[in-house]
Design an enzyme around this catalytic site. Structure first.
Site, PDB file in Angstrom:
ATOM      1  N   ARG A  87      -7.929  -2.881 -11.100  1.00  0.00           N
ATOM      2  CA  ARG A  87      -8.802  -1.850 -11.663  1.00  0.00           C
ATOM      3  C   ARG A  87      -9.587  -2.313 -12.875  1.00  0.00           C
ATOM      4  O   ARG A  87     -10.640  -1.736 -13.189  1.00  0.00           O
ATOM      5  CB  ARG A  87      -7.952  -0.613 -11.993  1.00  0.00           C
ATOM      6  CG  ARG A  87      -7.414   0.100 -10.739  1.00  0.00           C
ATOM      7  CD  ARG A  87      -6.264   1.002 -11.077  1.00  0.00           C
ATOM      8  NE  ARG A  87      -5.155   0.231 -11.641  1.00  0.00           N
ATOM      9  CZ  ARG A  87      -4.146   0.743 -12.333  1.00  0.00           C
ATOM     10  NH1 ARG A  87      -4.113   2.035 -12.564  1.00  0.00           N
ATOM     11  NH2 ARG A  87      -3.183  -0.035 -12.802  1.00  0.00           N
ATOM     12  N   ASN A 118       0.551  -9.279 -10.974  1.00  0.00           N
ATOM     13  CA  ASN A 118      -0.452  -8.211 -10.854  1.00  0.00           C
ATOM     14  C   ASN A 118       0.071  -6.907 -11.462  1.00  0.00           C
ATOM     15  O   ASN A 118       1.214  -6.525 -11.244  1.00  0.00           O
ATOM     16  CB  ASN A 118      -0.772  -8.024  -9.355  1.00  0.00           C
ATOM     17  CG  ASN A 118      -1.618  -6.805  -9.054  1.00  0.00           C
ATOM     18  OD1 ASN A 118      -1.231  -5.956  -8.257  1.00  0.00           O
ATOM     19  ND2 ASN A 118      -2.769  -6.683  -9.684  1.00  0.00           N
ATOM     20  N   GLY A 119      -0.819  -6.257 -12.194  1.00  0.00           N
ATOM     21  CA  GLY A 119      -0.509  -4.926 -12.718  1.00  0.00           C
ATOM     22  C   GLY A 119      -0.907  -4.764 -14.164  1.00  0.00           C
ATOM     23  O   GLY A 119      -0.388  -5.438 -15.041  1.00  0.00           O
ATOM     24  N   CYS A 179       0.839  -1.201   0.000  1.00  0.00           N
ATOM     25  CA  CYS A 179       0.000   0.000   0.000  1.00  0.00           C
ATOM     26  C   CYS A 179       0.880   1.260   0.000  1.00  0.00           C
ATOM     27  O   CYS A 179       1.723   1.445   0.883  1.00  0.00           O
ATOM     28  CB  CYS A 179      -0.928   0.007   1.212  1.00  0.00           C
ATOM     29  SG  CYS A 179      -1.972   1.479   1.233  1.00  0.00           S
TER      30      CYS A 179
HETATM   31  C1  LIG Z   1      -9.040   1.707  -5.022  1.00  0.00           C
HETATM   32  C2  LIG Z   1      -7.914   0.746  -4.766  1.00  0.00           C
HETATM   33  C3  LIG Z   1      -7.782   0.160  -3.525  1.00  0.00           C
HETATM   34  C4  LIG Z   1      -6.745  -0.735  -3.264  1.00  0.00           C
HETATM   35  N1  LIG Z   1      -6.678  -1.338  -2.037  1.00  0.00           N
HETATM   36  C5  LIG Z   1      -5.731  -2.309  -1.821  1.00  0.00           C
HETATM   37  C6  LIG Z   1      -5.723  -3.063  -0.611  1.00  0.00           C
HETATM   38  O1  LIG Z   1      -6.565  -2.895   0.275  1.00  0.00           O
HETATM   39  N2  LIG Z   1      -4.742  -3.995  -0.467  1.00  0.00           N
HETATM   40  C7  LIG Z   1      -3.805  -4.237  -1.432  1.00  0.00           C
HETATM   41  O2  LIG Z   1      -2.948  -5.101  -1.261  1.00  0.00           O
HETATM   42  N3  LIG Z   1      -3.818  -3.559  -2.593  1.00  0.00           N
HETATM   43  C8  LIG Z   1      -4.752  -2.622  -2.812  1.00  0.00           C
HETATM   44  N4  LIG Z   1      -4.797  -1.989  -4.030  1.00  0.00           N
HETATM   45  C9  LIG Z   1      -3.852  -2.371  -5.085  1.00  0.00           C
HETATM   46  C10 LIG Z   1      -4.459  -3.459  -5.991  1.00  0.00           C
HETATM   47  O3  LIG Z   1      -4.689  -4.639  -5.257  1.00  0.00           O
HETATM   48  C11 LIG Z   1      -3.517  -3.773  -7.189  1.00  0.00           C
HETATM   49  O4  LIG Z   1      -2.277  -4.206  -6.682  1.00  0.00           O
HETATM   50  C12 LIG Z   1      -3.277  -2.566  -8.071  1.00  0.00           C
HETATM   51  O5  LIG Z   1      -4.492  -1.889  -8.363  1.00  0.00           O
HETATM   52  C13 LIG Z   1      -2.597  -2.971  -9.380  1.00  0.00           C
HETATM   53  O6  LIG Z   1      -3.393  -3.875 -10.123  1.00  0.00           O
HETATM   54  P1  LIG Z   1      -4.251  -3.372 -11.404  1.00  0.00           P
HETATM   55  O7  LIG Z   1      -3.261  -2.730 -12.362  1.00  0.00           O
HETATM   56  O8  LIG Z   1      -4.858  -4.630 -11.952  1.00  0.00           O
HETATM   57  O9  LIG Z   1      -5.240  -2.370 -10.907  1.00  0.00           O
HETATM   58  C14 LIG Z   1      -5.803  -1.045  -4.279  1.00  0.00           C
HETATM   59  C15 LIG Z   1      -5.939  -0.456  -5.533  1.00  0.00           C
HETATM   60  C16 LIG Z   1      -6.973   0.432  -5.790  1.00  0.00           C
HETATM   61  C17 LIG Z   1      -7.089   1.027  -7.164  1.00  0.00           C
END
Ligand SMILES: Cc1cc2nc3c(=O)[nH]c(=O)nc-3n(C[C@H](O)[C@H](O)[C@H](O)COP(=O)(O)O)c2cc1C
Length: 327
Positions: A227, A202-203, A101
């Protein structure tokens, strides 16, 4: 694939997202093909102080197994106690530690991605959580490092594996990047090559094809989608088709998508309260309508949803006005 002793019959994982992936949305995603889900992050301190608002975040749906709950914090003894509470309250098969985070309030306190600046501490935290989780497998979700000059993910992954961590999820960005730039899948591949425990990539997975690509590119055992699920839980069906080499199914028609949204908000109202569910529905419903032509009138109405009655009225209007125009 196995995380410790827990078998997971899928390569598709929903990312934990605070304020988004609540129990209602996770249920919807599971019904559409997410095989593994993780709770929103929960503060270890809050659990240790028996904060009433945090306990409900640990609740899992009846059909939401196997699943993990995620805790964050950096004080080993507090994390040990929080892990024990989290296991007890949630019944989750797996406990996940947040080491990613980037939110200043969290990271500057040494929690979340703050642990990437102190690997000895990160390891002490992992050892403590393993003790607290009793015999449940413990996993870690991390970013690549704090910034470009400290890409610690490979080193940290090897150390965590040696301590008995059962799987790693890697978001291919640094803390400093937040969500900017492009996720670095090369370093996820390096982590995968450096350890024998399962790695979750992830990403920047925004389509079924992306899910197939990240798995092929990194060699990871599972893909975690964040997302890309906003307003689009069908991404799991699409990813499943891509992984099986089938043609990717189109989104269901708008009317059906709205029905899914309504089901999500009704579930949320059952688990929380109608009022809170409806406030949160404003953001989700707007996501469900992303890219729908001529939706601005209804999106404005969505900003004022207060009751499920409002949801039903707006949904009927959308179906009447917009669904027939869909090609
Ligand atoms: C609104 C929001 C809240 C998130 N909350 C957490 C969380 O509580 N714990 C965590 O490990 N990652 C959290 N993340 C990160 C996501 O789990 C993920 O690692 C990040 O969005 C990248 O993946 P993506 O490109 O598929 O979005 C959060 C991301 C977003 C956008």
């Amino acid at each position: 694939m196995n995380i410790g002793s827990v078998h997971i019959d899928s390569k598709l994982c929903l990312a934990p997202m605070a304020g988004v992936t609540d129990i209602a949305f996770r249920s919807i995603c599971r019904s559409l093909g997410a095989g593994y889900t993780i709770s929103e992050m929960v503060s270890a301190k809050a659990l240790c102080y028996q904060d009433k608002k945090s306990i409900p975040l640990l609740r899992l749906a009846e059909d939401e197994h196997p699943a993990a709950v995620q805790i964050f914090g950096s004080d080993p003894s507090c994390m040990e106690e929080a892990a024990a509470i989290a296991v007890e309250v949630s019944g989750a098969e797996i406990i996940d530690i947040n080491m990613g985070c980037p939110v200043p309030k969290v990271a500057n306190n040494g929690d979340g991605s703050g642990l990437l600046r102190d690997l000895d501490k990160a390891c002490r935290v992992a050892e403590a959580v393993i003790r607290g989780a009793k015999n449940r497998p413990v996993t870690v979700k991390m970013r690549l490092g704090w910034d470009r000059s400290s890409l610690v993910c490979v080193e940290l992954s090897k150390r965590l594996e040696a301590l008995g961590v059962s799987a790693l999820a890697v978001h291919g960005r640094t803390k400093v990047q937040m969500y900017s730039g492009v996720a670095n899948w090369d370093l996820i591949r390096e982590v995968k090559q450096a350890v024998s425990i399962p790695v979750i990539a992830n990403g920047d997975v925004f389509s079924g094809q992306d899910a197939e690509r990240i798995l092929r590119y990194t060699g990871a055992d599972m893909v975690m989608i964040g997302r890309g699920v906003f307003g689009n839980p069908w991404i799991f069906e699409q990813a499943k088709a891509a992984l099986e080499g089938r043609e990717i199914p189109p989104l269901p028609p708008l009317g059906e998508r709205c029905d899914t949204a309504v089901r999500q908000f009704e579930l949320a109202a059952q688990y929380k309260s109608e009022k809170i569910a409806c406030l949160e529905a404003r953001r989700h419903y707007a996501w469900y309508l992303k890219g729908v032509p001529h939706a601005s009138y209804w999106k404005e109405k969505i900003c004022h949803i207060e009751t499920l009655e409002d949801v039903y009225r707006i949904t009927a209007g959308i179906k009447r006005d917009l669904a027939p125009n869909e090609k």
